[in-house]
Design a protein around this motif. Structure first.
Motif, short mmCIF file in Angstrom:
data_model
loop_
_atom_site.label_atom_id
_atom_site.label_comp_id
_atom_site.label_asym_id
_atom_site.label_seq_id
_atom_site.Cartn_x
_atom_site.Cartn_y
_atom_site.Cartn_z
N THR A 102 1.04 -1.09 0.42
CA THR A 102 0.15 0.33 -0.15
C THR A 102 1.17 0.96 -0.37
O THR A 102 1.67 1.12 1.02
N VAL A 103 0.46 2.26 -0.95
CA VAL A 103 1.40 3.33 -0.76
C VAL A 103 0.15 4.12 -0.51
O VAL A 103 -0.46 4.44 -0.94
N PRO A 104 0.00 5.23 0.72
CA PRO A 104 -0.46 5.99 0.71
C PRO A 104 -1.06 7.58 0.56
O PRO A 104 0.71 7.87 -0.50
N GLU A 105 -1.65 8.51 0.30
CA GLU A 105 -1.69 9.53 -0.58
C GLU A 105 -0.91 10.72 0.21
O GLU A 105 -0.26 10.82 1.03
N GLY A 106 0.00 11.03 -0.44
CA GLY A 106 1.59 12.08 -0.18
C GLY A 106 2.21 11.21 0.40
O GLY A 106 2.78 11.96 0.33
N SER A 107 2.84 9.78 -0.17
CA SER A 107 4.27 9.14 -0.28
C SER A 107 5.37 10.35 -0.97
O SER A 107 4.21 10.17 -2.42
N ASN A 108 6.14 10.39 -0.75
CA ASN A 108 7.42 10.54 -2.30
C ASN A 108 7.82 9.27 -2.18
O ASN A 108 7.89 8.20 -1.95
#
Length: 326
Positions: A102-108
């Motif tokens: 899972t890649v959360p919103e706002g991850s760079n």
């Protein structure tokens, strides 16, 4: 004749027993990749070669028993002894092996690289190398410096053979899908919108505030004011491998083009990977006169202001609240 019948029955019994007897011809867990379009014979051959089944004919015999079963492509993990019948049924069910990432919103890109490395999916270095190559989105954003902003935050199902190149392709394809829906009929400048959305994403996690934050940045841009967005300063420090968890005076004074305290306009590209709500807010910011915002005391969202005098009062209230909470 009786002997022949007995022999046939004996062979049938042995065959039936073979189909339900667990077998393990591999020492450690093994993975079998069944490519799309592979026939029953090809699947049986792969399974036998990898020690999942003893003989190819056993799998073909199960196919005769279950002619209508739909054998599904994908990667399968085998960790213990199993009968041919169990193996066949797993493939018919599509019991494909995958790891959810899972890649959360706002991850760079740095956040994503660390998470991949921590889960043992790939090295952070490999992912960063792939993510720093903007070729996958060159048609959408000709001047993009990397894939930052275009690695869509979502949950992905990954095989154990996933590579950084395959993952970045999956993520940019998901971005294309979502962007096509949002941008339908708008013909917006992709890099500018995604960059603005990334700033919005990093400034607030509150859905109702995103269009307001976007309006502040839009209004400041229109008036020629510097955005003075803290997350851009942090990102500039990350790019130069000097961020240590807090913003220093030297970070605010940095000439890095991503630092919006020293450079007018939007940064050269996104500073994170925004989700749909942030992208939507950047495409259609709220219609407000606001030019400033600061966190409210106690973490209850942001206080928006039109004038510097209003903003200074809000800042004092925030600092006072911070001191009281210590």
């Amino acid at each position: 004749m009786k002997f022949l019948i007995a022999l046939i029955l004996a062979l049938a019994g042995l065959a039936a027993a073979a189909l339900v007897t667990p077998y393990q011809g591999f020492k450690t867990e093994t993975y079998v990749e069944i490519a799309r379009g592979t026939g029953t014979s090809g699947i049986a051959q792969e399974l036998a070669q990898d020690g999942v089944i003893r003989y190819r004919w056993e799998f073909l015999l199960v196919r005769l028993i279950k002619p209508s079963a739909n054998l599904q492509a994908g990667e399968y993990r085998f960790a213990k002894a199993a009968s041919v019948l169990d193996v066949f049924n797993r493939i018919a069910r599509g019991d494909i092996y995958y790891v959810e990432f899972t890649v959360p919103e706002g991850s760079n890109i740095f956040d994503i690289a660390r998470a991949l490395d921590a889960q043992g999916l790939m090295s952070a270095e490999d992912f960063l190398t792939a993510a720093q190559n903007p070729a996958l989105i060159r048609d959408l954003a000709p001047h993009a410096r990397s894939l930052e902003g275009y690695l869509f935050p979502s949950t992905y199902r990954l095989s154990h053979t996933i590579t950084a190149e395959k993952l970045t392709k999956m993520m940019t394809e998901e971005f294309r899908t979502q962007w096509a829906k949002l941008n339908a009929g708008k013909d917006a400048n992709t890099n500018s919108v995604v960059t603005l959305a990334s700033l919005v994403e990093k400034e607030t996690g509150a859905a109702n505030e995103r269009p307001l934050i976007a309006s502040v940045f839009r209004n400041r841009l229109e008036q020629g004011m510097r955005l003075e967005c803290d997350p851009t300063t942090i990102y500039a420090a990350l790019l130069e491998n000097r961020y240590r968890g807090v913003i220093h005076r030297s970070d605010l004074d940095s000439a890095n083009p991503y630092n919006t305290y020293q450079n007018a306009g939007l940064p050269p590209g996104p500073i994170a990977n925004p989700g749909v709500p942030a992208l939507a807010a950047a495409l259609e910011p709220a219609d407000t006169p606001y030019l400033f915002f600061v966190a409210k005391p106690g973490g209850g969202g942001h206080q928006f202001s039109t004038t510097m005098a209003q903003h200074e009062k809000a800042v004092i209230a925030y600092r006072h609240g911070q001191r009281k909470s210590r």
